[in-house]
Design a protein around this motif. Structure first.
Motif, short mmCIF file in Angstrom:
data_model
loop_
_atom_site.label_atom_id
_atom_site.label_comp_id
_atom_site.label_asym_id
_atom_site.label_seq_id
_atom_site.Cartn_x
_atom_site.Cartn_y
_atom_site.Cartn_z
N VAL A 1 10.33 -20.86 13.83
CA VAL A 1 11.68 -21.40 13.68
C VAL A 1 11.60 -22.90 13.92
O VAL A 1 11.03 -23.35 14.92
N MET A 2 12.16 -23.66 12.98
CA MET A 2 12.08 -25.12 13.07
C MET A 2 13.48 -25.74 13.00
O MET A 2 14.41 -25.09 12.54
N GLY A 3 13.57 -26.98 13.45
CA GLY A 3 14.82 -27.71 13.40
C GLY A 3 15.71 -27.37 14.57
O GLY A 3 15.27 -26.82 15.59
N ALA A 4 16.99 -27.69 14.44
CA ALA A 4 17.96 -27.47 15.52
C ALA A 4 18.04 -26.00 15.91
O ALA A 4 18.32 -25.68 17.06
N LEU A 5 17.78 -25.12 14.96
CA LEU A 5 17.81 -23.68 15.22
C LEU A 5 16.84 -23.30 16.34
O LEU A 5 17.12 -22.43 17.15
N SER A 6 15.70 -23.99 16.41
CA SER A 6 14.69 -23.67 17.42
C SER A 6 15.17 -24.00 18.84
O SER A 6 14.64 -23.48 19.81
N LEU A 7 16.18 -24.84 18.96
CA LEU A 7 16.70 -25.21 20.28
C LEU A 7 17.50 -24.08 20.93
O LEU A 7 17.80 -24.13 22.12
N ALA A 8 17.86 -23.08 20.13
CA ALA A 8 18.66 -21.96 20.66
C ALA A 8 17.89 -21.13 21.68
O ALA A 8 18.48 -20.45 22.50
N LYS B 1 0.87 -1.18 0.00
CA LYS B 1 0.00 0.00 0.00
C LYS B 1 0.91 1.22 0.00
O LYS B 1 1.33 1.70 1.05
N SER B 2 1.22 1.69 -1.19
CA SER B 2 2.16 2.78 -1.38
C SER B 2 1.64 4.06 -0.75
O SER B 2 0.46 4.37 -0.87
N PRO B 3 2.47 4.83 -0.12
CA PRO B 3 3.88 4.66 0.25
C PRO B 3 4.07 4.40 1.74
O PRO B 3 5.00 4.90 2.34
N SER B 4 3.16 3.61 2.34
CA SER B 4 3.22 3.50 3.80
C SER B 4 3.34 2.10 4.37
O SER B 4 3.73 1.94 5.51
N TYR B 5 2.97 1.08 3.61
CA TYR B 5 2.89 -0.25 4.21
C TYR B 5 3.18 -1.34 3.18
O TYR B 5 2.78 -1.24 2.03
N TYR B 6 3.91 -2.34 3.63
CA TYR B 6 3.92 -3.58 2.88
C TYR B 6 4.20 -4.76 3.77
O TYR B 6 4.68 -4.63 4.89
N ARG B 7 3.79 -5.92 3.27
CA ARG B 7 3.97 -7.19 3.99
C ARG B 7 4.89 -8.07 3.17
O ARG B 7 4.76 -8.17 1.95
N LEU B 8 5.83 -8.69 3.88
CA LEU B 8 6.75 -9.65 3.27
C LEU B 8 6.45 -11.03 3.82
O LEU B 8 6.16 -11.20 5.00
N ILE B 9 6.56 -12.01 2.94
CA ILE B 9 6.53 -13.41 3.34
C ILE B 9 7.94 -13.92 3.10
O ILE B 9 8.48 -13.78 2.00
N VAL B 10 8.56 -14.49 4.13
CA VAL B 10 9.95 -14.92 4.04
C VAL B 10 10.06 -16.38 4.48
O VAL B 10 9.56 -16.75 5.54
N LYS B 11 10.71 -17.17 3.64
CA LYS B 11 10.98 -18.57 3.96
C LYS B 11 12.46 -18.80 3.77
O LYS B 11 13.02 -18.45 2.74
N GLY B 12 13.10 -19.36 4.81
CA GLY B 12 14.54 -19.60 4.75
C GLY B 12 14.89 -21.00 5.20
O GLY B 12 14.22 -21.58 6.06
N LYS B 13 15.95 -21.52 4.59
CA LYS B 13 16.38 -22.88 4.93
C LYS B 13 17.90 -22.90 5.02
O LYS B 13 18.59 -22.37 4.16
N GLY B 14 18.38 -23.53 6.10
CA GLY B 14 19.81 -23.72 6.29
C GLY B 14 20.06 -25.10 6.85
O GLY B 14 19.13 -25.88 7.04
N ASN B 15 21.31 -25.40 7.15
CA ASN B 15 21.64 -26.70 7.72
C ASN B 15 21.02 -26.91 9.10
O ASN B 15 20.74 -28.04 9.48
N LEU B 16 20.84 -25.82 9.85
CA LEU B 16 20.34 -25.92 11.21
C LEU B 16 18.82 -25.84 11.33
O LEU B 16 18.29 -25.92 12.44
N GLY B 17 18.12 -25.63 10.22
CA GLY B 17 16.67 -25.57 10.31
C GLY B 17 16.06 -24.66 9.28
O GLY B 17 16.67 -24.32 8.27
N GLU B 18 14.83 -24.26 9.58
CA GLU B 18 14.05 -23.42 8.68
C GLU B 18 13.42 -22.27 9.45
O GLU B 18 13.16 -22.39 10.64
#
Length: 155
Positions: free
Chosen positions: A112-119, A69-86
């Protein structure tokens, strides 16, 4: 895990809005960024090295600008994956202008999923906030540097 963060840019909202979506500005501002590519309009792929306390990993992120919604708002969807989780997160960014400055409010709801969530949530949230602080400080410097270069080039 919820993360809230606020930052005030010493720049007008229109400039922050435009530059906050610039591939080069983002690449140069993201801590630990190894690559940042716009694959399609509003869809990015990033490779980031993450260092939070004892946690070190390289994550591949897919980032979508979901709502805008220019120029004040936006939403991001972010998905990430690494060796320690997602990491799956929804990020809301709201900007308000006041006397030539822009107050940005960042709100994320992350899973946060996987081993990363144990932090533990406290360690992850503290690391995320430190990264956000670094990101927005670098971003403001990058934007100001670009504006200075454009100003000098127009002389």
């Amino acid at each position: 895990m919820k993360i809230e963060y606020g930052y005030t840019f010493g720049l007008p909202k229109g400039i922050v809005w435009r530059e906050l979506k610039d591939e080069n500005i983002l690449r140069n501002s993201l801590p630990g960024c190894k690559s940042f590519i716009e694959k399609a309009k509003g869809f990015y792929q990033a490779e980031l090295e993450i260092n939070i306390g004892p946690i070190e990993d390289v994550f591949i992120f897919e980032i979508w600008r979901n709502i805008e919604k220019s120029p004040s708002y936006y939403r991001l969807i972010v998905k990430g994956k690494g060796n320690l989780g997602e990491i799956d997160t929804t990020i809301d960014i709201l900007m308000e202008e006041s006397q030539g400055t822009t107050k940005l409010t960042f709100s994320a709801d992350a899973q946060v999923m996987g081993a990363l969530s144990l932090a533990g949530e406290r360690i992850l949230a503290a690391g995320a906030k430190k990264s956000l602080e670094s990101f927005f400080l670098k971003m403001e410097k990058e934007i100001k540097r670009r504006l200075y270069q454009l100003k000098r080039g127009s002389r």
